[in-house]
Design an enzyme around this catalytic site. Structure first.
Site, PDB file in Angstrom:
ATOM      1  N   ALA A  62       0.709  -1.085   0.013  1.00 59.61           N
ATOM      2  CA  ALA A  62       0.150  -0.023   0.036  1.00 59.61           C
ATOM      3  C   ALA A  62       0.911   1.156   0.002  1.00 59.61           C
ATOM      4  O   ALA A  62       1.252   1.892   1.006  1.00 59.61           O
ATOM      5  CB  ALA A  62      -0.961   0.077   1.212  1.00 59.61           C
TER       6      ALA A  62
ATOM      7  N   GLY B 197      10.311  -5.865  -7.275  1.00 61.29           N
ATOM      8  CA  GLY B 197       8.711  -6.224  -7.787  1.00 61.29           C
ATOM      9  C   GLY B 197       8.898  -6.038  -9.346  1.00 61.29           C
ATOM     10  O   GLY B 197       8.011  -6.862 -10.092  1.00 61.29           O
TER      11      GLY B 197
ATOM     12  N   GLY C 225      -8.144 -12.476 -36.197  1.00 63.31           N
ATOM     13  CA  GLY C 225      -9.521 -11.568 -36.688  1.00 63.31           C
ATOM     14  C   GLY C 225     -10.352 -11.478 -35.782  1.00 63.31           C
ATOM     15  O   GLY C 225     -10.167 -11.039 -34.637  1.00 63.31           O
TER      16      GLY C 225
ATOM     17  N   GLU D 196       3.560  -0.816 -11.081  1.00 63.39           N
ATOM     18  CA  GLU D 196       4.953  -1.014 -10.614  1.00 63.39           C
ATOM     19  C   GLU D 196       6.051  -0.035 -11.465  1.00 63.39           C
ATOM     20  O   GLU D 196       7.091  -0.569 -11.605  1.00 63.39           O
ATOM     21  CB  GLU D 196       5.375  -2.489 -10.811  1.00 63.39           C
ATOM     22  CG  GLU D 196       4.586  -3.438  -9.744  1.00 63.39           C
ATOM     23  CD  GLU D 196       5.163  -4.160  -8.619  1.00 63.39           C
ATOM     24  OE1 GLU D 196       6.370  -3.950  -8.566  1.00 63.39           O
ATOM     25  OE2 GLU D 196       4.484  -4.785  -8.069  1.00 63.39           O
TER      26      GLU D 196
ATOM     27  N   GLU E 137       7.323   5.195 -18.562  1.00 64.17           N
ATOM     28  CA  GLU E 137       8.099   6.498 -18.328  1.00 64.17           C
ATOM     29  C   GLU E 137       8.843   6.547 -16.957  1.00 64.17           C
ATOM     30  O   GLU E 137      10.064   6.902 -17.165  1.00 64.17           O
ATOM     31  CB  GLU E 137       7.152   7.661 -18.326  1.00 64.17           C
ATOM     32  CG  GLU E 137       6.277   7.969 -19.665  1.00 64.17           C
ATOM     33  CD  GLU E 137       5.398   6.911 -19.763  1.00 64.17           C
ATOM     34  OE1 GLU E 137       4.759   6.052 -18.888  1.00 64.17           O
ATOM     35  OE2 GLU E 137       5.199   6.423 -21.177  1.00 64.17           O
TER      36      GLU E 137
HETATM   37  N1  CAA Z   1      17.395   1.725  -3.991  1.00 62.94           N
HETATM   38  C1  CAA Z   1      17.838   2.376  -3.035  1.00 62.94           C
HETATM   39  N2  CAA Z   1      17.543   3.702  -2.892  1.00 62.94           N
HETATM   40  C2  CAA Z   1      17.009   4.254  -3.907  1.00 62.94           C
HETATM   41  C3  CAA Z   1      16.531   3.754  -5.207  1.00 62.94           C
HETATM   42  C4  CAA Z   1      16.889   2.555  -4.940  1.00 62.94           C
HETATM   43  N3  CAA Z   1      16.393   1.742  -5.945  1.00 62.94           N
HETATM   44  N4  CAA Z   1      16.013   4.656  -5.837  1.00 62.94           N
HETATM   45  C5  CAA Z   1      16.265   5.758  -5.210  1.00 62.94           C
HETATM   46  N5  CAA Z   1      16.784   5.709  -4.000  1.00 62.94           N
HETATM   47  C6  CAA Z   1      17.046   6.754  -2.995  1.00 62.94           C
HETATM   48  C7  CAA Z   1      18.032   7.661  -3.586  1.00 62.94           C
HETATM   49  O1  CAA Z   1      19.520   7.230  -3.560  1.00 62.94           O
HETATM   50  C8  CAA Z   1      17.849   9.030  -2.832  1.00 62.94           C
HETATM   51  O2  CAA Z   1      18.473   8.832  -1.713  1.00 62.94           O
HETATM   52  P1  CAA Z   1      19.174  10.096  -1.132  1.00 62.94           P
HETATM   53  O3  CAA Z   1      18.296  11.282  -0.892  1.00 62.94           O
HETATM   54  O4  CAA Z   1      19.768   9.615   0.424  1.00 62.94           O
HETATM   55  O5  CAA Z   1      20.069  10.283  -1.908  1.00 62.94           O
HETATM   56  C9  CAA Z   1      16.279   8.754  -2.683  1.00 62.94           C
HETATM   57  O6  CAA Z   1      16.129   7.596  -2.674  1.00 62.94           O
HETATM   58  C10 CAA Z   1      15.655   9.838  -3.729  1.00 62.94           C
HETATM   59  O7  CAA Z   1      15.914   9.113  -4.905  1.00 62.94           O
HETATM   60  P2  CAA Z   1      15.367  10.089  -6.186  1.00 62.94           P
HETATM   61  O8  CAA Z   1      15.782  11.565  -5.931  1.00 62.94           O
HETATM   62  O9  CAA Z   1      15.855   9.402  -7.359  1.00 62.94           O
HETATM   63  O10 CAA Z   1      13.902  10.037  -5.930  1.00 62.94           O
HETATM   64  P3  CAA Z   1      12.636  10.875  -6.879  1.00 62.94           P
HETATM   65  O11 CAA Z   1      11.647  11.166  -5.910  1.00 62.94           O
HETATM   66  O12 CAA Z   1      13.119  11.496  -8.124  1.00 62.94           O
HETATM   67  O13 CAA Z   1      11.697   9.370  -7.632  1.00 62.94           O
HETATM   68  C11 CAA Z   1      11.350   7.500  -9.049  1.00 62.94           C
HETATM   69  C12 CAA Z   1      12.511   8.218  -8.580  1.00 62.94           C
HETATM   70  C13 CAA Z   1      12.150   6.506  -9.831  1.00 62.94           C
HETATM   71  C14 CAA Z   1      10.292   8.247 -10.326  1.00 62.94           C
HETATM   72  C15 CAA Z   1      10.456   6.900  -7.833  1.00 62.94           C
HETATM   73  O14 CAA Z   1       9.756   7.739  -7.225  1.00 62.94           O
HETATM   74  C16 CAA Z   1       9.555   5.643  -8.465  1.00 62.94           C
HETATM   75  O15 CAA Z   1      10.011   4.653  -8.612  1.00 62.94           O
HETATM   76  N6  CAA Z   1       8.161   6.205  -8.825  1.00 62.94           N
HETATM   77  C17 CAA Z   1       7.266   5.031  -9.107  1.00 62.94           C
HETATM   78  C18 CAA Z   1       6.595   4.451  -8.023  1.00 62.94           C
HETATM   79  C19 CAA Z   1       6.004   3.058  -8.477  1.00 62.94           C
HETATM   80  O16 CAA Z   1       6.693   2.388  -8.904  1.00 62.94           O
HETATM   81  N7  CAA Z   1       4.802   2.965  -7.732  1.00 62.94           N
HETATM   82  C20 CAA Z   1       4.135   1.537  -8.081  1.00 62.94           C
HETATM   83  C21 CAA Z   1       3.456   1.485  -6.922  1.00 62.94           C
HETATM   84  S1  CAA Z   1       3.318  -0.113  -6.516  1.00 62.94           S
HETATM   85  C22 CAA Z   1       2.265  -1.250  -7.473  1.00 62.94           C
HETATM   86  O17 CAA Z   1       2.092  -0.711  -8.615  1.00 62.94           O
HETATM   87  C23 CAA Z   1       2.095  -2.527  -6.878  1.00 62.94           C
HETATM   88  C24 CAA Z   1       0.720  -3.256  -7.509  1.00 62.94           C
HETATM   89  O18 CAA Z   1       0.070  -3.677  -6.700  1.00 62.94           O
HETATM   90  C25 CAA Z   1       1.112  -4.161  -8.754  1.00 62.94           C
END
Ligand code: CAA
Length: 381
Positions: free
Chosen positions: A124, A241, A338, A362, A366
């Protein structure tokens, strides 16, 4: 990457394949039409070790690794994508608690997830206004004595109405990404209100609901990881995931391709099976090639995670490519059927609907590109 499967990987794949083909596939169409979550099937998945493929045996897992998990997901998704997404999210919750939980949390919750006793796990994170940007979530958790009090709402929660164990993200301070914490919440907790089941285009027998937390009290010991560490936990869980969803896309793509090959061998037009014509054969050759490329990307990401190597970039590449592949392959499958591809007597219309969400959940395509670019720039710069 070793392209030969180990004995354990083969065993898990074959166990999943047998169960998926014999028990799950025959029910998939009915479950989809009736929007029915397969509770009994799910318990059996737990008994077979498929809800904790990469979890330690000590907590009821199969301890078979990430490649075995991806192979099992491919098999389950080829039979029924809805069942496979609930399986994916349950494995993901178990892995998160195993990675960041205390011994007591593992003992109590990982075992319940892996065995199927919890039926399913829910993840969640998303909220009505915060999907791609989880750092903007608004659900709050406030510490009061020996409980955390949660208030807010969640959206698109897979298996939410059935989950005995949920991992829930909430804001414990206003500090953006750094103000998030993660909690383990048991299904049935007072103040946790399950919303209506969403009427979806695809994955219709997967349960998708909203959740509302109204002064929902969670024991202090159910904080998962450290306070303020929630964003990192979400990112780590989503990296893994994404391998699961890439594998799901491969399973749906394979099912669509196999159904189409059978159809074009049988369907006659202009005096011969349509599979004898060059046009359909070239389409099928492209579908097969894209499918196998997606499978290789997925197994590479799984293998890197299993070896303990950084794999965020590879998981996002696999998820991006495989989900776009499954949509293209399912689209061509409908085209090659078809008019019969457009009715529910043939399974490809379901594959087409089920594939659609894979480029969205997930992390959208983009978001995957953002991760791939970010990680590639680190490697190349
Ligand atoms: N592993 C560990 N740490 C990570 C990481 C990773 N993969 N990715 C980022 N971090 C850390 C960074 O190092 C950073 O740490 P510091 O602040 O200490 O430097 C911090 O997290 C912030 O990182 P970003 O600045 O890159 O974060 P952001 O706010 O720019 O977001 C993003 C990046 C990739 C867009 C992220 O927000 C994201 O993945 N968004 C998508 C969310 C998502 O996938 N939602 C799906 C919901 S779940 C679902 O769908 C389940 C279901 O039921 C099927």
């Amino acid at each position: 990457m070793n392209l030969e499967l180990t004995e354990t990987q083969t065993l898990i794949r074959d166990t999943a394949r047998k169960f998926a083909r014999e028990r799950v596939a025959p029910l998939a169409r009915t479950l989809d039409r009736e929007e029915r979550f397969p509770t009994d099937l799910f318990r059996q998945l737990g008994e077979m070790g498929l809800l904790g493929v990469n979890l330690p045996a000590r907590y009821g897992g199969s301890e078979a690794g990430v490649v075995a998990y991806a192979l099992a997901m491919m098999e389950m998704a080829a039979a029924d994508a809805s069942t496979s997404v609930a399986m994916a999210v349950t494995n993901m919750c178990g892995e998160l608690i195993n990675a960041f939980g205390t011994d007591a949390q593992r003992e109590k919750y990982v075992t319940r997830l892996a065995s199927g006793e919890a039926i399913a796990g829910s993840f969640a994170l998303s909220e009505p206004h915060a999907g791609s940007d989880p750092g903007a979530l608004r659900t709050t958790a406030v510490r009061r004595g020996d409980v955390w009090v949660l208030n807010g709402s969640k959206q698109w929660i897979t298996s939410g109405a059935y989950a005995g164990v949920m991992v829930v993200w909430a804001r414990t301070s206003p500090a953006g990404n750094k103000g998030l914490s993660c909690f383990i919440v048991e299904g049935g907790t007072k103040g946790l209100i399950i919303g209506k089941h969403e009427d979806k285009m695809g994955l219709r027998s997967s349960n998708t609901v909203s959740l509302t937390f109204e002064d929902c009290e969670v024991p202090a010991e159910n904080l998962l990881g450290a306070e303020g560490q929630g964003f990192k936990l979400a990112m780590v869980a989503l990296d893994g995931g994404r391998i699961g969803i890439a594998a799901q896309a491969c399973g749906v793509g394979r099912a669509a391709l196999e159904a189409t090959v059978a159809y074009v061998k049988d369907r006659q037009a202009f005096g011969q099976p349509i599979g004898e014509f060059q046009g359909p054969r070239f389409m099928l050759a492209d579908m097969q090639t894209q499918l196998e490329a997606a499978e290789l990307l997925t197994l590479r990401a799984a293998s890197m995670k299993e070896k303990g190597q950084p794999f965020s970039r590879e998981a996002s590449m696999a998820k991006l490519f495989a989900s776009e592949m499954s949509n293209k392959v399912a689209d061509k499958a409908v085209q090659l059927h078809g008019g019969y591809g457009y009715i529910d007597e043939f399974p490809v219309e379901r594959f087409f609907r089920d594939a659609r969400v894979q480029t969205i959940y997930e992390g959208t395509s983009e978001v995957q590109r953002m991760v791939i670019a970010r990680e590639s720039f680190k490697l190349l710069g």
